[in-house]
Design an enzyme around this catalytic site. Structure first.
Site, short mmCIF file in Angstrom:
data_model
loop_
_atom_site.label_atom_id
_atom_site.label_comp_id
_atom_site.label_asym_id
_atom_site.label_seq_id
_atom_site.Cartn_x
_atom_site.Cartn_y
_atom_site.Cartn_z
NE ARG A 98 -2.32 -1.00 3.70
CZ ARG A 98 -1.94 -0.20 4.49
NH1 ARG A 98 -2.04 1.40 4.36
NH2 ARG A 98 -1.37 -0.52 5.85
CE1 TYR A 238 2.07 -7.36 -4.22
CE2 TYR A 238 1.27 -6.39 -2.27
CZ TYR A 238 1.94 -7.35 -2.80
OH TYR A 238 2.32 -8.59 -1.84
CE LYS A 247 -6.15 -3.44 5.15
NZ LYS A 247 -6.41 -4.20 6.36
CG HIS A 267 -7.03 -2.75 10.77
ND1 HIS A 267 -5.69 -2.15 10.92
CD2 HIS A 267 -7.06 -3.77 9.82
CE1 HIS A 267 -4.99 -3.17 10.12
NE2 HIS A 267 -5.61 -4.09 9.61
CB SER A 289 1.39 -3.72 10.14
OG SER A 289 2.28 -2.71 10.16
CB CYS A 291 0.88 -7.05 16.41
SG CYS A 291 1.71 -5.51 16.81
CG ASP A 314 -7.65 -7.10 7.63
OD1 ASP A 314 -6.56 -6.91 8.26
OD2 ASP A 314 -7.65 -6.60 6.51
CG ASN A 404 3.25 -6.21 1.91
OD1 ASN A 404 2.65 -6.76 2.91
ND2 ASN A 404 2.64 -5.57 1.02
NE ARG A 406 0.24 -8.54 2.32
CZ ARG A 406 -0.56 -8.02 3.24
NH1 ARG A 406 -1.55 -8.74 3.92
NH2 ARG A 406 0.25 -6.80 3.79
CG PHE A 530 3.64 -18.21 18.11
CD1 PHE A 530 3.48 -17.69 16.80
CD2 PHE A 530 5.06 -17.80 18.89
CE1 PHE A 530 4.11 -16.83 16.27
CE2 PHE A 530 5.78 -16.89 17.99
CZ PHE A 530 5.27 -16.46 16.58
O1 TSX Z 1 2.19 -13.80 15.87
C1 TSX Z 1 2.79 -13.76 16.68
N1 TSX Z 1 2.32 -13.74 18.12
C2 TSX Z 1 0.83 -13.76 18.18
C3 TSX Z 1 0.30 -15.19 18.08
C4 TSX Z 1 -0.63 -15.51 18.22
N2 TSX Z 1 4.16 -13.40 16.79
C5 TSX Z 1 4.95 -13.10 15.43
C6 TSX Z 1 4.95 -11.74 15.16
C7 TSX Z 1 5.40 -11.33 13.79
C8 TSX Z 1 4.38 -10.99 12.93
C9 TSX Z 1 5.11 -13.52 17.86
N3 TSX Z 1 6.31 -13.38 18.12
C10 TSX Z 1 4.71 -13.66 19.08
C11 TSX Z 1 2.89 -13.88 19.31
O2 TSX Z 1 2.44 -14.12 20.29
N4 TSX Z 1 5.26 -13.61 20.04
C12 TSX Z 1 6.52 -13.16 19.39
C13 TSX Z 1 7.90 -13.12 20.04
C14 TSX Z 1 8.46 -14.50 20.18
C15 TSX Z 1 9.15 -15.12 19.04
C16 TSX Z 1 9.80 -16.43 19.25
C17 TSX Z 1 9.66 -17.16 20.37
C18 TSX Z 1 8.91 -16.65 21.65
C19 TSX Z 1 8.33 -15.19 21.47
N5 TSX Z 1 10.19 -18.40 20.64
C20 TSX Z 1 11.12 -19.22 20.01
O3 TSX Z 1 11.40 -18.68 19.15
C21 TSX Z 1 11.30 -20.45 20.47
MN MN Z 2 -5.06 -5.28 7.91
#
Ligand code: TSX
Ligand code: MN
Length: 622
Positions: A98, A238, A247, A267, A289, A291, A314, A404, A406, A530
């Site tokens: 974008r 794009y 959007k 959003h 973005s 996160c 989204d 970026n 997709r 995660f």
């Molecule tokens: O998406 C992520 N989340 C949300 C998941 C539901 N990410 C990736 C962000 C990039 C777009 C994360 N990165 C999250 C997270 O909760 N936490 C982290 C940071 C992180 C990265 C790696 C590890 C732990 C925390 N652990 C190892 O690599 C083993």
């Molecule tokens: Mn979005």
């Protein structure tokens, strides 16, 4: 327009003859809405395409477009054994994201666009665009795409009609929206729609050979006319620049409609969380973005008995219901997700979703014609063709997939799609989350004590930049409600609208702030994130029921000691570091929010200024 060919399905007609009244029976539906006919004629006259194609949204049409794109070398068919029904497409390296500096909100008054949007006078902008669009589809096909944002059966859905000269856009809109004759039927003879005129801005001269990804290297304009409820986009093919249902319509234009009609276009992802007893609650969440929003939307739970299902990843349209609660609807039919970082470890359900029938853009291509990107596997496949089409050399230091890059895929392929994802009324919300990527200051989770304080949390959302987005790492950027690039009107008025919505409902949901990204003194992430984020969702779920324990702090309510379920967690977690509230850090934070709020001047609602003053007082006492 003499002799301009008009195609629909397998049949061809003369556009002028059809206009003069000889509408073939099977095409009636296309000519019953006078405003639609006017828009098509007007755009064809201005853009001078070589042909007009009315898109019915059928599978046959989609497949035929894909075949055309393959024969032109635009789509590379992937290995039918490994990735059936899927294609790789490579954009121009200068058209990969974008373009916020070229995105405009053209309201009559500049103040209505506010301090966070680019503005130009609508009449001036229309003149500029008329010049650019004149003859811009020469040698190309003009496609007419009727689309419906939201379920076809929903009274809250919004109809748009995108006119474009990009067949890639037609294929993408088929996946991302309810597209074609069904949308036309819903529109009816008198219905209103959002006209969205799009061109890649690269006319073809007589005999000129086309390039795989046409776009305009010099001029790009993504323009919204909120009062006219119209979108004009020029020069880019794009993502959000070109797939205008997402959007542009479902956020920027819809936010203006929502302000007038008393609802919110946000959003936000929407998930359903079910506890071991089978009780289910829906949560909406906004993140800037980088996160991991799609990862949360498709969370694979690490707590036995707890389950997450996905309503949307989204966008959420949120409105007060007769029951005094907020209800959220996902207006999209697909996911347009960032590929890099997606793996069976980080997001197994996303990987299952994109196993087939997916369009990949700007990812790398393996020797056996499958896709690859950074973060998919530890090992880099060899040989590998990078996103620009060259043989990949890992020693180059450059990524094989564009950052970026997709995937575009129907949400119907998601193995954890919530049964209510297409419910015309949406789902009732039990909690709203805001979050950001912050290496310090912000605890893993805290709860606001009121709707007003929740709106304050949304307004103060900020996130640290990552290399992927800007090249500058670790700079804190404000992104209120994660809506900075997507609010179609004055952000100060938008804050006021949020406050207003809270007053209008009996039971506003509790509001939380989360931060998965806090780091310890050694610079390591404290929280595993995660699938373990389900532990945070569990505390939130049980807070909403009033059963999980909390401690009051100067910034809000945090889980009391032992209230966060860490049973069976694979890694030791430093809970103290995760929840510590440093008054030194927070005094900086408070100053930072104060100077950001100053941007909105008189438009900053008094309630938010007051919440900030209260926070300052509480911090001063702590
Ligand atoms: O998406 C992520 N989340 C949300 C998941 C539901 N990410 C990736 C962000 C990039 C777009 C994360 N990165 C999250 C997270 O909760 N936490 C982290 C940071 C992180 C990265 C790696 C590890 C732990 C925390 N652990 C190892 O690599 C083993
Ligand atoms: Mn979005």
């Amino acid at each position: 327009m003499k002799g301009l060919l008009l195609k629909s399905g397998l049949k061809s007609f003369d556009f002028r003859e059809v206009l003069s009244g000889k509408v073939p029976n099977e095409m009636r539906i296309w000519f019953q809405n006078k405003e639609l006919v006017r828009r098509i004629s007007e755009t064809a006259a201005l853009c001078t395409p070589s042909e007009i194609r009315l898109c019915d949204g059928s599978i046959e049409e989609y497949e035929s477009l894909c075949r055309d794109l393959v024969s032109k070398g635009v789509f590379i068919p992937l290995n039918p054994e490994r990735r059936p029904g899927s294609y790789l497409c490579r954009s121009d390296p200068a058209d990969v994201a974008r373009v916020e500096e070229a995105t405009f909100i053209c309201s009559k008054n500049k103040e209505d666009a506010g301090p966070t949007n680019n503005w130009q006078d609508p009449a001036e902008m229309n003149k500029t665009l008329d010049r650019l669009f004149a003859g811009c589809m020469k040698g190309r096909i003009l496609y007419v795409i009727p689309f419906c944002m939201g379920p076809l059966a929903s009274p809250f859905s919004i109809i748009g009609v995108q006119i474009t000269d990009s067949p890639y856009v037609v294929c993408s809109m088929k996946i991302m929206t309810n597209m074609g004759t069904a949308a036309l039927e819903k529109l009816g003879p008198e219905g209103r729609f959002i006209p969205c005129i799009h061109s890649v801005g690269k006319p073809l001269q007589e005999g000129e050979k086309d390039v795989p990804w046409p776009s305009n290297a010099i001029q790009k304009y993504i323009v919204h006319f909120p009062e006219e409820r119209k979108v004009r986009s020029f020069g880019s093919g794009y993502g959000g620049n070109a797939l205008l249902g997402k959007k542009s319509v479902a956020l920027r234009i819809a936010s203006v409609i929502g302000k007038e009609e008393g609802w919110l276009a946000e959003h936000m992802l929407i998930i359903g969380v079910t506890n071991p007893e089978g009780r289910k609650k829906y949560i909406a969440a906004a993140f800037p973005s980088q996160c991991g929003k799609t990862n949360l939307a498709l969370l694979s739970s690490k707590l036995p008995g707890w389950k997450v299902e996905c309503v949307g990843d989204d966008i959420a349209w949120i409105r007060p219901g007769k029951d005094g609660r907020l209800h959220a609807l996902n207006p999209e039919a697909g996911f347009f997700g960032v590929a890099p970082g997606t793996s069976y470890a980080s997001n197994p359900y996303a990987m299952e979703t994109i196993a087939k029938n997916t369009i990949f853009t700007n990812v790398a291509l393996t020797g056996d014609k499958d896709v690859w990107w950074e973060g998919m596997t530890k090992e880099i496949p060899s040989p590998l063709i990078d996103w620009t089409g060259d043989l990949y050399n890992p020693a180059s230091g450059k990524p094989a997939a564009q950052s970026n890059a997709r995937f575009t895929v129907s949400k119907m392929q998601c193995p954890i799609l919530d049964p209510a994802s297409n419910d015309p009324r949406g789902v009732p919300l039990s909690a709203i989350l805001f979050g950001g990527r912050r290496s310090s200051t912000i605890p893993l989770v805290y709860q606001s004590c009121s709707w007003e304080e929740g709106v304050f949390l949304g307004a103060s959302v900020s996130s640290e930049t990552t290399a992927a987005a800007t090249g500058v790492v670790g700079k804190v950027r404000h992104d209120p409600f994660a809506m900075l690039p997507f609010c179609g009107y004055n952000m100060g008025d938008y804050f006021a609208h949020w406050l207003e919505i809270g007053k209008r409902i009996k039971n506003p949901p509790p509001v939380f702030y989360v931060n998965w990204f806090r780091k310890n003194a050694e610079g390591r992430f404290i929280w595993p994130g995660f699938g373990d984020n389900i532990r945070v969702l569990k505390w939130i779920f049980e807070r909403e029921e009033g059963v999980s324990n909390y401690t009051e702090t100067s910034i809000g309510l945090v889980p009391s000691k032992d209230a966060l379920d860490l049973s069976g967690i694979a890694t030791e977690v430093d809970v103290n570091a995760l929840f510590s509230i440093s008054s030194e850090d927070w005094k900086k934070e408070e100053k930072e929010i104060e100077s950001y709020f100053a941007l909105f001047g008189k438009k900053l609602p008094e309630a938010l200024a007051n919440r900030l003053e209260e926070l300052k007082l509480r911090l001063a006492k702590s």
